[in-house]
Design a protein around this motif. Sequence first.
Motif, PDB file in Angstrom:
ATOM      1  N   ASP A   1      43.999  39.218  26.791  1.00 48.06           N
ATOM      2  CA  ASP A   1      45.014  40.184  27.228  1.00 48.06           C
ATOM      3  C   ASP A   1      44.744  40.724  28.629  1.00 48.06           C
ATOM      4  O   ASP A   1      45.633  41.329  29.244  1.00 48.06           O
ATOM      5  N   ASN A   2      43.517  40.515  29.125  1.00 47.03           N
ATOM      6  CA  ASN A   2      43.164  41.008  30.467  1.00 47.03           C
ATOM      7  C   ASN A   2      43.932  40.217  31.527  1.00 47.03           C
ATOM      8  O   ASN A   2      43.769  38.995  31.637  1.00 47.03           O
ATOM      9  N   LYS A   3      44.769  40.891  32.286  1.00 47.66           N
ATOM     10  CA  LYS A   3      45.568  40.210  33.303  1.00 47.66           C
ATOM     11  C   LYS A   3      44.769  39.884  34.555  1.00 47.66           C
ATOM     12  O   LYS A   3      45.208  39.087  35.385  1.00 47.66           O
ATOM     13  N   ASN A   4      43.596  40.499  34.712  1.00 49.10           N
ATOM     14  CA  ASN A   4      42.723  40.220  35.847  1.00 49.10           C
ATOM     15  C   ASN A   4      41.319  39.896  35.340  1.00 49.10           C
ATOM     16  O   ASN A   4      40.372  40.665  35.535  1.00 49.10           O
TER      17      ASN A   4
END
Length: 288
Positions: A140-143
Amino acid sequence: ELENRINGDIVIVPQANPIGLSQFPNAQLQGRFDVSSGINFNRDHAKIDLKDRESLLDKLETKPATEQLKNNLLYLALGADIIIDLHCDYESILYAYICKEFWPDANDFAKSLDLGAVFIADGHSSAFEEAVVHAFRHDDNKNPPRRFVSTLELRGQSDVDEKLARSDAQKLFDFLIGRGVVAGHYQAGEKWKGTVTPLDHIEVIKTPVAGTILFNRVLNEEVKEGDLLAKIISKPGQEDGIHEVFAPQDGIIVTRTFNRFAARGDQLYKMTCNGPTKTDRAPGALES
């Protein structure tokens, strides 16, 4: 560590498969499969989203030992950004499996280790490193941080000596310096320009019959389509007792079995090729 040069956390698992290391049926090490269940220790790892990492430990004590081992290893790996699973083949050059999303970013790894070849995995198998990659794909971490996952094949099973081990360890150390995990200076120089081959372009050469193997090719040798790779003596002394195995296309010999007697269908070689394999291969791992 004594020099205070470690910038990150480094976890070393010296024996990732203690169950396999304890199995000696008929005085022969059997580390690939659980002797009681037939389960492959390097297949059927759980494919989960990264956020579900903790679920790997749910009621772990109630599960079979093989599943406990797999879940513990996967849980440990999913807490890291760089995972290198050290393996070896039968007889082989130094090569690595790397999933497509990490290439060409992982050129620094190939350069540091001076790899003979890189196999680009498609991510469809349930092998350990591809289960890790699956979780990273479902993050879920976009970065996300810069990550890397690989199975490193440290040549063949008989390539064991202290000098070679020290050299390989230093190369791994150089890679970690380059990635900033360890403080220090490592000049990689020019980019690695070795052979990069998708799994669909790798020929797994198998014997058509059971018999004694007479090899005609050595590791890292270039072959042309139609070249004689091996002879299999199935019925000594009989006119039809020798079967010849030929190269299905141009390529380079990367691995070779250490056995000199084979059952029908046993693997003889793996070859990297420029074109798609001419034998049927389902998506996923090259071998079971």
